[in-house]
Design an enzyme around this catalytic site. Structure first.
Site, PDB file in Angstrom:
ATOM      1  CG  ASP A 154      -1.849   1.201   1.266  1.00 56.84           C
ATOM      2  OD1 ASP A 154      -1.937   1.916   0.231  1.00 56.84           O
ATOM      3  OD2 ASP A 154      -2.489   1.427   2.318  1.00 56.84           O
ATOM      4  CE  LYS A 177      -0.221   3.856   3.317  1.00 52.46           C
ATOM      5  NZ  LYS A 177      -1.077   4.441   4.363  1.00 52.46           N
ATOM      6  CD  GLU A 218      -5.324   0.672   0.620  1.00 49.52           C
ATOM      7  OE1 GLU A 218      -5.380   1.878   0.934  1.00 49.52           O
ATOM      8  OE2 GLU A 218      -4.885  -0.207   1.390  1.00 49.52           O
ATOM      9  NE  ARG A 242     -11.762   3.500   4.127  1.00 53.40           N
ATOM     10  CZ  ARG A 242     -11.687   4.449   5.045  1.00 53.40           C
ATOM     11  NH1 ARG A 242     -12.694   5.295   5.228  1.00 53.40           N
ATOM     12  NH2 ARG A 242     -10.604   4.568   5.789  1.00 53.40           N
TER      13      ARG A 242
END
Ligand code: BES
Ligand code: ZN
Ligand code: ZN
Length: 499
Positions: free
Chosen positions: A271, A278, A350, A352
């Site tokens: 992720d 991020k 992402e 969810r």
């Protein structure tokens, strides 16, 4: 790891280390330990007398026996205070012993199994707990070191049993072994770097688990997922050239009957945040964002071996979240599998989005209950830290069962509220929902968002963002993947089968 049950006088066992348990403030030694201490000239009692052995939880004292008895070392493991005793103390004590001996490069250890008179637990359960603690404590992730300096690890664990109890103890050992190997598989998958744990790698491991355990399995590719209408999963996956896989595993313990439980796991193999990228500091930790899926696949491995009488499916949509010219953008609107529309506010929310379609799929299959596991929100880490998993549910009976299963496993679940009022926060101006509900109550709004897709099926959501991977050693875990909540899921399935 090899586990043996042996019946022999403790002082005659040829072993590198004989581990024994001791309660804080315990006034006398158990019969077997007393006999060893006599041969050692009373050294254990002396160490207790001067306060060097206190018996605190996690305390490990290694005494070299100087060939007065056959075991080369006596390892005294603290169980903490007797009036505060919980079964998990046995796991913790056994785990601490193994961690301690690992550092000393000892690769075989024998445990004197605590008798019922000492802990109140029957020997079968004590054996299971001991194996879990030792097996979890002895585990480490070393596969990418190329130098042998990094130690060889513990590979034999013996349990010293009283004559006549071997068979029951063997049953406990076998159950403990199955559960521990599952949890350690989840830990291994979490620790794997993302270049070795792509969606296709998760699918390959699930296939191995299915083959070994005689489970039905289907691996769907991007095209098949498209045909199913899993647009919300695919929106996340579209930024990466590592294509997604939807993993469906089925355990049929009651052929022809309904699905008792669907286990759903978030499996974002990396992720990066996507276009809402991020910060690079600590971004490497996001290789673990597939830990929910890993725990679910690992739980299926144990379920297949334990063969409870019920039906369980595991559903894992494995994707990678990367930014690229094909990635989804903030502001995009995506029509999920159930027809609801989602405005993408952050491509970093992402998890969810992937779970939305999988929850829909679970409902369409007719699952009677759903438990999802996800490293879903940083907000949950802020709320509960690394100690407790955030639990959310639309059904108190199921939530209570999950909590209980977690307590038994030593994996704590803490229930958080799901008041309708929070739903305001993820209302969108352009679609049915936004994928972000703001910073306030971030773990709760994420859970409520998932609830929109779980519908009325009894459902529990476990946010393991803080607990699936830990920053420093704790209990029988070492820094890195914990396998949480694989052991809880296994306990839950066994409890449901008993219902
Ligand atoms: N995978 C992260 C959540 C996470 C954070 C897991 C820390 C483990 C440790 C998730 O996909 C995420 O990025 N969530 C965002 C949501 C936000 C954009 C609404 C978060 O928590 O910041
Ligand atoms: Zn994210
Ligand atoms: Zn994530």
């Amino acid at each position: 790891m090899q586990y043996n049950v042996i019946v022999q006088n403790a002082d005659e066992i040829k072993t590198g280390a004989l581990a024994v348990f001791y309660f804080q403030g315990q006034d006398s030694l158990s019969g077997k330990l007393e006999a060893i201490d006599l041969k050692l000239g009373g050294i254990i009692k002396q160490l207790i007398g001067v306060g060097e052995i206190k018996g605190k939880a996690g305390e490990v004292t290694v005494i070299h026996s100087g060939s007065k008895v056959k075991p080369q070392r006596i390892v005294v493991c603290g169980l903490g205070k007797k009036d505060l005793f919980k079964p998990d103390a046995i796991r913790q004590a056994a785990g601490s012993a193994c961690k301690n001996l690992l550092k000393k490069n000892i690769n075989e250890i024998s445990f004197l199994l605590p008798e019922k008179g000492m802990t109140g637990l029957d020997e079968e359960l004590a054996a299971q707990l001991l194996v879990e603690g030792a097996g979890l404590g002895a585990w480490s992730f070393k596969k990418y070191f190329t130098s042998p300096d990094n130690g060889s690890g513990i590979d034999v664990i013996n349990l010293v049993a009283t004559d006549g109890q071997q068979e029951r103890i063997k049953t406990g050992v076998e159950k403990g072994r199955i559960i521990t190997e599952a949890a350690n598989l989840a830990r291994e998958m979490s620790n794997e770097p993302a270049n070795y744990m792509k969606p296709s790698d998760m699918a390959r491991i699930a296939e191995q688990v299915a083959e070994e355990g005689n489970l039905e399995i289907e691996i769907l590719d991007q095209l098949m997922m498209k045909e199913l209408g899993m647009r919300s999963v695919l929106a996340v996956a579209q930024g990466s050239s590592n294509l997604p896989n939807f993993i469906i595993m089925k355990y049929n313990g009651l052929p022809g009957e309904d699905i008792d439980l669907a286990l759903v796991g978030k499996a974002v193999t990396f992720d990066s945040g996507g276009i809402s990228i991020k910060p690079s500091e600590k971004m490497e930790a996001m290789k673990m964002d597939m830990s929910g899926g890993a725990a679910v696949i690992a739980a299926m491995k144990a379920i297949a071996a334990l063969k409870p009488a019920l039906n369980v499916v595991a559903l894992v949509a494995a994707v990678e979240n990367l930014p690229s010219g094909t990635a989804q953008r903030p502001g995009d609107v995506v029509k999920a599998m159930n027809g609801k529309t989602i405005e993408v506010i952050s491509t970093d929310a992402e998890g969810r989005m992937t779970l939305a379609d999988v929850l829909t799929y679970a409902g369409n299959m007719g699952a009677k209950r759903i438990v999802d596991v996800a490293t879903l929100t940083g907000a949950c880490v802020i709320a509960l830290g690394e100690v407790a998993t955030g639990m959310f549910s639309n059904n108190q009976e199921l939530a209570d069962m999950v909590k209980e299963a977690g307590e038994e496993a030593g994996e704590y679940m803490w229930q958080m509220p799901m008041y309708d009022e929070y739903k305001e926060q993820y209302k969108s101006d352009v679609a049915d929902f936004k994928n972000v509900g703001g910073r306030d109550g971030g773990a709760i709004t994420a859970a409520l968002f998932l609830g929109e897709f779980a519908g009325t099926v009894p459902w529990v959501h476990l946010d393991v963002a803080g607990t699936a991977m830990i920053g420093k050693d704790r209990k029988y875990w070492s820094k890195g993947g914990t396998g949480v909540p694989a052991r809880t899921l296994i306990n839950l399935v066994l409890a449901l089968a008993e219902k």
